[in-house]
Motif scaffolding. Structure first.
Motif, PDB file in Angstrom:
ATOM      1  N   GLY A   1       0.787  -1.227   0.000  1.00  0.00           N
ATOM      2  CA  GLY A   1       0.000   0.000   0.000  1.00  0.00           C
ATOM      3  C   GLY A   1       0.815   1.271   0.000  1.00  0.00           C
ATOM      4  O   GLY A   1       0.249   2.364  -0.084  1.00  0.00           O
TER       5      GLY A   1
ATOM      6  N   TYR B   1       3.799   3.710  -1.683  1.00  0.00           N
ATOM      7  CA  TYR B   1       4.543   4.029  -2.899  1.00  0.00           C
ATOM      8  C   TYR B   1       5.943   4.507  -2.534  1.00  0.00           C
ATOM      9  O   TYR B   1       6.109   5.354  -1.651  1.00  0.00           O
ATOM     10  CB  TYR B   1       3.839   5.113  -3.701  1.00  0.00           C
ATOM     11  CG  TYR B   1       2.523   4.687  -4.303  1.00  0.00           C
ATOM     12  CD1 TYR B   1       2.478   4.041  -5.533  1.00  0.00           C
ATOM     13  CD2 TYR B   1       1.321   4.927  -3.636  1.00  0.00           C
ATOM     14  CE1 TYR B   1       1.268   3.649  -6.098  1.00  0.00           C
ATOM     15  CE2 TYR B   1       0.106   4.536  -4.178  1.00  0.00           C
ATOM     16  CZ  TYR B   1       0.093   3.896  -5.408  1.00  0.00           C
ATOM     17  OH  TYR B   1      -1.104   3.493  -5.957  1.00  0.00           O
TER      18      TYR B   1
ATOM     19  N   LYS C   1       1.006  13.057  -5.330  1.00  0.00           N
ATOM     20  CA  LYS C   1       0.373  12.918  -4.022  1.00  0.00           C
ATOM     21  C   LYS C   1      -0.670  14.012  -3.808  1.00  0.00           C
ATOM     22  O   LYS C   1      -1.803  13.733  -3.394  1.00  0.00           O
ATOM     23  CB  LYS C   1       1.453  12.979  -2.933  1.00  0.00           C
ATOM     24  CG  LYS C   1       0.922  12.951  -1.507  1.00  0.00           C
ATOM     25  CD  LYS C   1       0.277  11.623  -1.154  1.00  0.00           C
ATOM     26  CE  LYS C   1      -0.057  11.567   0.331  1.00  0.00           C
ATOM     27  NZ  LYS C   1      -0.816  10.342   0.679  1.00  0.00           N
TER      28      LYS C   1
ATOM     29  N   ASP D   1      -2.369  15.764  -5.963  1.00  0.00           N
ATOM     30  CA  ASP D   1      -3.525  15.676  -6.863  1.00  0.00           C
ATOM     31  C   ASP D   1      -4.331  14.393  -6.678  1.00  0.00           C
ATOM     32  O   ASP D   1      -5.298  14.153  -7.414  1.00  0.00           O
ATOM     33  CB  ASP D   1      -3.052  15.775  -8.313  1.00  0.00           C
ATOM     34  CG  ASP D   1      -2.415  17.127  -8.624  1.00  0.00           C
ATOM     35  OD1 ASP D   1      -2.660  18.094  -7.877  1.00  0.00           O
ATOM     36  OD2 ASP D   1      -1.634  17.208  -9.596  1.00  0.00           O
ATOM     37  N   GLY D   2      -3.945  13.556  -5.743  1.00  0.00           N
ATOM     38  CA  GLY D   2      -4.697  12.344  -5.457  1.00  0.00           C
ATOM     39  C   GLY D   2      -4.467  11.207  -6.426  1.00  0.00           C
ATOM     40  O   GLY D   2      -5.217  10.220  -6.420  1.00  0.00           O
ATOM     41  N   VAL D   3      -3.444  11.319  -7.281  1.00  0.00           N
ATOM     42  CA  VAL D   3      -3.138  10.221  -8.206  1.00  0.00           C
ATOM     43  C   VAL D   3      -2.676   8.991  -7.425  1.00  0.00           C
ATOM     44  O   VAL D   3      -2.985   7.853  -7.797  1.00  0.00           O
ATOM     45  CB  VAL D   3      -2.056  10.658  -9.216  1.00  0.00           C
ATOM     46  CG1 VAL D   3      -1.662   9.496 -10.120  1.00  0.00           C
ATOM     47  CG2 VAL D   3      -2.550  11.843 -10.040  1.00  0.00           C
ATOM     48  N   LEU D   4      -1.933   9.230  -6.362  1.00  0.00           N
ATOM     49  CA  LEU D   4      -1.464   8.146  -5.496  1.00  0.00           C
ATOM     50  C   LEU D   4      -2.419   8.013  -4.318  1.00  0.00           C
ATOM     51  O   LEU D   4      -2.667   8.980  -3.592  1.00  0.00           O
ATOM     52  CB  LEU D   4      -0.039   8.442  -5.002  1.00  0.00           C
ATOM     53  CG  LEU D   4       1.000   8.665  -6.111  1.00  0.00           C
ATOM     54  CD1 LEU D   4       2.360   8.957  -5.512  1.00  0.00           C
ATOM     55  CD2 LEU D   4       1.063   7.459  -7.039  1.00  0.00           C
ATOM     56  N   ASP D   5      -2.948   6.820  -4.146  1.00  0.00           N
ATOM     57  CA  ASP D   5      -3.970   6.602  -3.123  1.00  0.00           C
ATOM     58  C   ASP D   5      -3.409   6.049  -1.826  1.00  0.00           C
ATOM     59  O   ASP D   5      -4.155   5.526  -0.989  1.00  0.00           O
ATOM     60  CB  ASP D   5      -5.047   5.656  -3.656  1.00  0.00           C
ATOM     61  CG  ASP D   5      -4.465   4.322  -4.131  1.00  0.00           C
ATOM     62  OD1 ASP D   5      -3.230   4.153  -4.051  1.00  0.00           O
ATOM     63  OD2 ASP D   5      -5.251   3.469  -4.574  1.00  0.00           O
ATOM     64  N   GLY D   6      -2.115   6.168  -1.631  1.00  0.00           N
ATOM     65  CA  GLY D   6      -1.502   5.668  -0.404  1.00  0.00           C
ATOM     66  C   GLY D   6      -0.341   6.561  -0.003  1.00  0.00           C
ATOM     67  O   GLY D   6      -0.016   7.537  -0.690  1.00  0.00           O
TER      68      GLY D   6
ATOM     69  N   SER E   1      -0.544   7.909   8.117  1.00  0.00           N
ATOM     70  CA  SER E   1      -0.528   9.352   8.361  1.00  0.00           C
ATOM     71  C   SER E   1       0.759   9.829   9.015  1.00  0.00           C
ATOM     72  O   SER E   1       0.885  10.999   9.377  1.00  0.00           O
ATOM     73  CB  SER E   1      -1.724   9.753   9.232  1.00  0.00           C
ATOM     74  OG  SER E   1      -1.634   9.146  10.518  1.00  0.00           O
TER      75      SER E   1
END
Length: 456
Positions: free
Chosen positions: A130, A132, A236, A238-243, A400
């Motif tokens: 999960g 990157y 990150k 722009d929300g392209v990576l979801d983790g 987080s």
């Protein structure tokens, strides 16, 4: 620590020295031109058109207010027209940077930092799934799927920023004919050895994004590294990576760049964590970006029983628990100078991984049983991905986690290495004595198991 043994082909010994890169006016594109990072109040079209009178623009970094340019050497000097231009806030050097390379199953380097205790086969269930990991380096060799599972490399997100002069920023080509980036990636993901066995990485479940910021000769520029950092940060943002995301930079130069520091701070604000190698300059001090306080920096350590027990020593068990007496600090690992910050040590001596030294541009489809695809490499380049992989484990447990929190966990759980010396065997039947002071150790050798346990 449990050893997992296997019969393997002999691995060839290789040791590479990173280049020392003091900044003198380096010619770029044409005679009398140098590379510069120009800070401006805005990066709009009018400003860029205005700047074109001084030279050509390679990269525009609106996130941090800098433009990478090739300018006339006279415009880099104090009092020049460029420096006096009312639209220009500052002019700094675009420094050359280079790789920080000096020289299933578990190898010594993963064993000595307790990785086997946190993978699914161990006591805890973390492998970086999960998370990157963006590897800013020389890319991956064309036959990278011979070494890494296709699912573990986000090839669609791979990019190349290594040569704004020769290529287009954002090009999808991340082909590595140097092999440095491939070797670094192998420490994080693990690797297939001749298709016969698989060696563990620090975070084999992570997803690597190959970002080529160095040429196939193993060097590049601050501006290329900045472009890579901002590319990942914006993925990150722009929300392209979801983790969660962590960047590995096994590279550096001898001088810090304000634009690079601005890019690092921007990435951290987007929630991206950053690890960098300390450099291979020994007493001459740390390289940048590793020396920046904001970055988690990695120096290089070794095992005192290297080359004891034959050429398969690297597969042998490291006694558990690891003690300070088991560890030495390499002589090339950069020492911390005033104003610099060395965080931790990680294995960076005689680390095995895929390395196509004989023609990575046109590798064989699969050289089963033929030597020349796997090498021992040494350098803080090899140390950094151990730290990055460990950070990926922490982020899997707590997505987080912030940069400051991850750094604090690694520091507080590291094995303290006091100033000392150690005599270590070499592959040539001789011994070598290493001596180090407190400026070489940071907070000590990372412990993946302890760090995961301490992560809230």
């Amino acid at each position: 620590m449990r050893s997992r043994l296997a019969r393997c082909s002999t691995v060839v010994v290789l040791s590479l020295l990173a280049l020392a890169v003091a900044w003198t006016p380096v010619q770029a594109q044409g005679s009398g031109q140098v590379r510069a990072l120009v800070q401006v109040a805005d990066t709009g079209d009018q400003t860029l058109a205005h700047l074109s009178r001084y030279g050509s623009v390679d990269f525009v970094f609106p996130e941090i207010g800098f433009v990478a340019m090739n300018i006339k050497a006279k415009d880099a000097r104090p009092g020049s027209a460029l420096r006096s231009d009312p639209l220009v806030l500052s002019v700094s050097r675009d420094h050359q940077v280079s790789v920080h390379t000096h020289t299933g199953l578990l190898a010594w380097d993963q064993d000595i930092i307790d990785v086997e205790r946190v993978h699914p086969a161990g006591d805890v269930q973390y492998d970086g799934t999960g998370v990157y990991v963006a590897v800013l380096d020389t890319g991956l060799v064309p036959n990278w799927q011979d070494y890494f599972p296709a699912a573990r490399v986000a090839s669609d997100l791979g990019r190349a920023f290594h040569s704004p002069v020769l290529g287009t920023p954002g090009s999808p080509s991340f082909t590595d004919t140097n092999s440095h980036g491939t070797h670094v990636t192998s420490t994080i993901l693990g690797y297939s050895l001749y298709g016969l066995a698989r060696f563990e990485g620090t975070a084999p479940g992570a997803t690597v994004i190959p970002v080529k910021v160095l040429s196939n000769k193993g060097w590049g520029w601050d501006s290329s590294v900045i472009a890579g950092i901002l590319y990942v940060a914006n993925l990150k943002k722009d929300g392209v990576l979801d983790g969660p995301v962590v960047i590995n930079m096994s590279l550096g130069g001898s001088e810090g760049s304000p634009a690079e520091l601005a890019a690092i701070r921007y990435a951290i604000r987007q929630g991206v964590l950053i690890v960098a190698s300390a450099g291979n300059e020994g007493e001459a001090g740390m390289g940048y970006p590793g020396a920046f306080a904001e970055v988690i920096s990695a120096g290089a350590a070794g095992w005192v029983r290297e080359w004891v027990g034959g050429r398969t020593w690297w597969q042998q068990d490291v006694p558990d628990p690891t003690t300070a007496a088991d560890v030495y600090v390499t002589d090339f690992s950069s020492r911390e100078l005033p104003g610099q910050e060395l965080d931790v040590l990680a294995p960076g001596s005689w680390v095995v991984g895929p390395y196509l030294a004989y023609g990575a541009a046109h590798p064989p489809y699969w050289a089963n049983g033929v030597p020349g695809q796997y090498y021992f490499l040494g350098g803080t380049s090899m140390a950094a991905p151990h730290v990055t992989g460990t950070v990926a484990l922490l982020l899997q447990k707590n997505p987080s986690l912030t940069q400051a929190q991850a750094e604090a966990v690694l520091r507080s759980t590291a094995l303290y290495i006091p100033p000392g010396s150690a005599t270590v065997a070499t592959p040539y039947g001789t011994t070598e004595t290493f001596t180090w002071s407190s400026d070489a150790t940071g907070y000590g050798l990372i412990d993946a198991d302890a760090a995961v346990a301490a992560t809230p």
